[in-house]
Enzyme design. Structure first.
Site, PDB file in Angstrom:
ATOM      1  N   ASP A  34      -3.484   5.302  15.089  1.00  0.00           N
ATOM      2  CA  ASP A  34      -4.158   5.463  13.793  1.00  0.00           C
ATOM      3  C   ASP A  34      -3.859   6.853  13.290  1.00  0.00           C
ATOM      4  OD1 ASP A  34      -6.071   6.910  15.708  1.00  0.00           O
ATOM      5  OD2 ASP A  34      -6.841   7.440  13.745  1.00  0.00           O
ATOM      6  N   ASP A  85     -14.568   5.169  15.193  1.00  0.00           N
ATOM      7  CA  ASP A  85     -14.538   6.380  16.002  1.00  0.00           C
ATOM      8  C   ASP A  85     -15.991   6.783  16.261  1.00  0.00           C
ATOM      9  OD1 ASP A  85     -13.666   8.515  17.364  1.00  0.00           O
ATOM     10  OD2 ASP A  85     -12.635   9.487  15.705  1.00  0.00           O
ATOM     11  N   CYS A 135       7.054  -4.301  -1.098  1.00  0.00           N
ATOM     12  CA  CYS A 135       5.642  -4.155  -1.486  1.00  0.00           C
ATOM     13  C   CYS A 135       5.505  -4.233  -3.006  1.00  0.00           C
ATOM     14  CB  CYS A 135       5.067  -2.836  -0.951  1.00  0.00           C
ATOM     15  SG  CYS A 135       5.477  -1.376  -1.923  1.00  0.00           S
ATOM     16  N   CYS A 143       7.200  -1.354  -4.861  1.00  0.00           N
ATOM     17  CA  CYS A 143       8.662  -1.395  -4.887  1.00  0.00           C
ATOM     18  C   CYS A 143       9.193  -2.574  -5.700  1.00  0.00           C
ATOM     19  CB  CYS A 143       9.216  -1.423  -3.461  1.00  0.00           C
ATOM     20  SG  CYS A 143       8.935   0.152  -2.623  1.00  0.00           S
ATOM     21  N   CYS A 176      12.090  -2.256   0.951  1.00  0.00           N
ATOM     22  CA  CYS A 176      10.661  -2.565   0.939  1.00  0.00           C
ATOM     23  C   CYS A 176      10.348  -3.585  -0.148  1.00  0.00           C
ATOM     24  CB  CYS A 176       9.852  -1.288   0.705  1.00  0.00           C
ATOM     25  SG  CYS A 176       8.073  -1.574   0.687  1.00  0.00           S
ATOM     26  N   HIS A 214       2.552   1.666  -1.088  1.00  0.00           N
ATOM     27  CA  HIS A 214       3.869   1.625  -0.437  1.00  0.00           C
ATOM     28  C   HIS A 214       3.809   2.169   0.996  1.00  0.00           C
ATOM     29  CE1 HIS A 214       8.040   2.111   0.563  1.00  0.00           C
ATOM     30  NE2 HIS A 214       7.738   3.356   0.898  1.00  0.00           N
TER      31      HIS A 214
HETATM   32 ZN   LIG Z   1       7.312  -0.305  -1.046  1.00  0.00          ZN
END
Ligand SMILES: [Zn+2]
Length: 369
Positions: free
Chosen positions: A263, A92, A303, A306, A301, A332
């Site tokens: 973003d 930016d 990830c 998780c 999920c 997450h």
């Molecule tokens: Zn997750």
């Protein structure tokens, strides 16, 4: 080293799928870019970002100019080396940050503000901003613009858009390939000013176009109508970036208008406040009902958080103010946003964008569990 390139691979109504190539790798659009203001995405390592599938992140020219300062970045030969991130970086220009500070003086030459770090006077203008972003080595550089708040009058919005046009011309002259430069459309909440600004900015031939100064507190129907007016004026074959949209429901609406890049600090900021974004809506992990909840945050999920931890454990960490709780939620939430964009793209590819949007909103706006 390859330069910047954007290719549209498929369209669905006004929504588009595409690929952006930068000197630091390619990524598919529509894309969500995690925000790393001070050369870090808060609480995440570059390894976490890569594992989540992030290929581009944001950093902030003005903040990095104040600290660590350009001399430090020069020693590292750019921001990629300094922060050990080999993916793409968009910076930016500082326009947005400068105007949220104490502005002491502004004219066509530039802006004098009080530094938020030590209170000293800092001057910034298109030349300074482009020099900062050149030293940072950003893959995508943003033109220097004048931002205004949602309550600005017509005259204020008109003058800021005119100045943004003048500053865009000066920015354009200073950035050369392989760095890409995006122009920013301003104009507040006034449709004629938005259209005029879009015409002015697109006349200069930027590599991409950003819609700035929206999602700053105005009602969402205005965000949508202004974006619609701007997108109609933008060229089809260049990426369109809506600055500062991070909630999945707003992103869905903007994608259907033909926006490609997003973003926001939203997913990382809410994580630090104990909130998980899931396919069933937001969960506030501070709530007592999670004390003995042995389930993962989101069964859909995969990830690290998780796969490994329970809601109960994260609740415990948050209640003891252990920073690991915030880290696990941040991991997450970034994974969720990137997976959300991935599913949005694959459903569009299959011609099922509308169904995806409808199904997603039905679950996401539910109560969570
Ligand atoms: Zn997750």
């Amino acid at each position: 080293m390859d330069g910047f390139e954007f290719k549209i691979t498929k369209t669905y109504g006004r929504a588009r799928l595409g690929v952006i190539r930068t000197p630091h790798g390619s990524f598919e659009t529509p894309v969500f870019m995690p925000v790393g203001t001070n050369a870090n995405v808060k609480l995440l390592t570059p390894r976490d970002l890569k594992e989540a599938g992030a290929r581009i992140i944001l950093a902030n020219a003005f903040h990095l100019y104040l600290k660590p300062g350009l001399e430090v970045i020069r020693f590292h030969e750019g921001l990629h080396n300094f922060m050990a991130w080999d993916g793409a970086i968009l910076t930016d220009s500082g326009g947005f940050q400068v105007f949220s500070l104490n502005v002491k003086k502004i004219d066509d030459n530039g802006v004098l503000v009080k530094s938020p770090t030590d209170g000293s006077d800092v001057f910034i203008n298109p030349e300074v901003s482009m020099e900062i972003q050149r030293v940072l080595g950003s893959d995508i550089v943003m033109a220097f613009d004048q931002c205004i708040g949602p309550n600005a009058s017509y005259e204020e919005a008109r003058d800021a858009a005119e100045r943004t046009f003048k500053w865009a011309k000066r920015s354009r002259e200073l950035i050369k390939p392989p760095q890409a430069l995006f122009g920013i459309v301003q104009g507040g909440i006034y449709e004629d000013l938005r259209k005029r600004s879009a015409q002015q900015i697109t006349s200069m031939g930027f590599e991409g176009y950003a819609i700035g100064g929206l999602s700053v507190g105005e009602p969402q129907d205005i965000t949508i109508s202004m974006t619609e007016a701007v997108v109609k004026t933008l060229p089809e074959d260049k990426p369109r970036y809506f600055m500062g949209a991070g909630s999945p429901d707003l992103i869905l609406k903007l994608v259907s208008l033909g926006v490609d890049m997003f973003d926001s600090v939203f997913p990382t900021r809410v994580a630090r406040h104990g909130v998980a974004l899931t396919w069933n809506g937001r969960l506030n992990l501070r709530a007592a009902k999670y004390r003995c909840d042995t389930r993962s945050l989101d069964e859909k999920c995969s990830c690290y958080t998780c796969r490994t931890f329970s809601r109960s454990y994260i609740h415990h960490l948050l209640s003891k103010k252990e920073v690991l709780g915030q880290i696990l939620l941040t991991i997450h939430n970034i994974n969720f946003m990137i997976e959300f964009m991935k599913k949005l793209r694959s459903s569009t590819m299959e011609g099922k964008f509308e169904k995806f949007k409808k199904d997603f909103l039905k679950l996401y706006r539910g109560k969570g569990d």
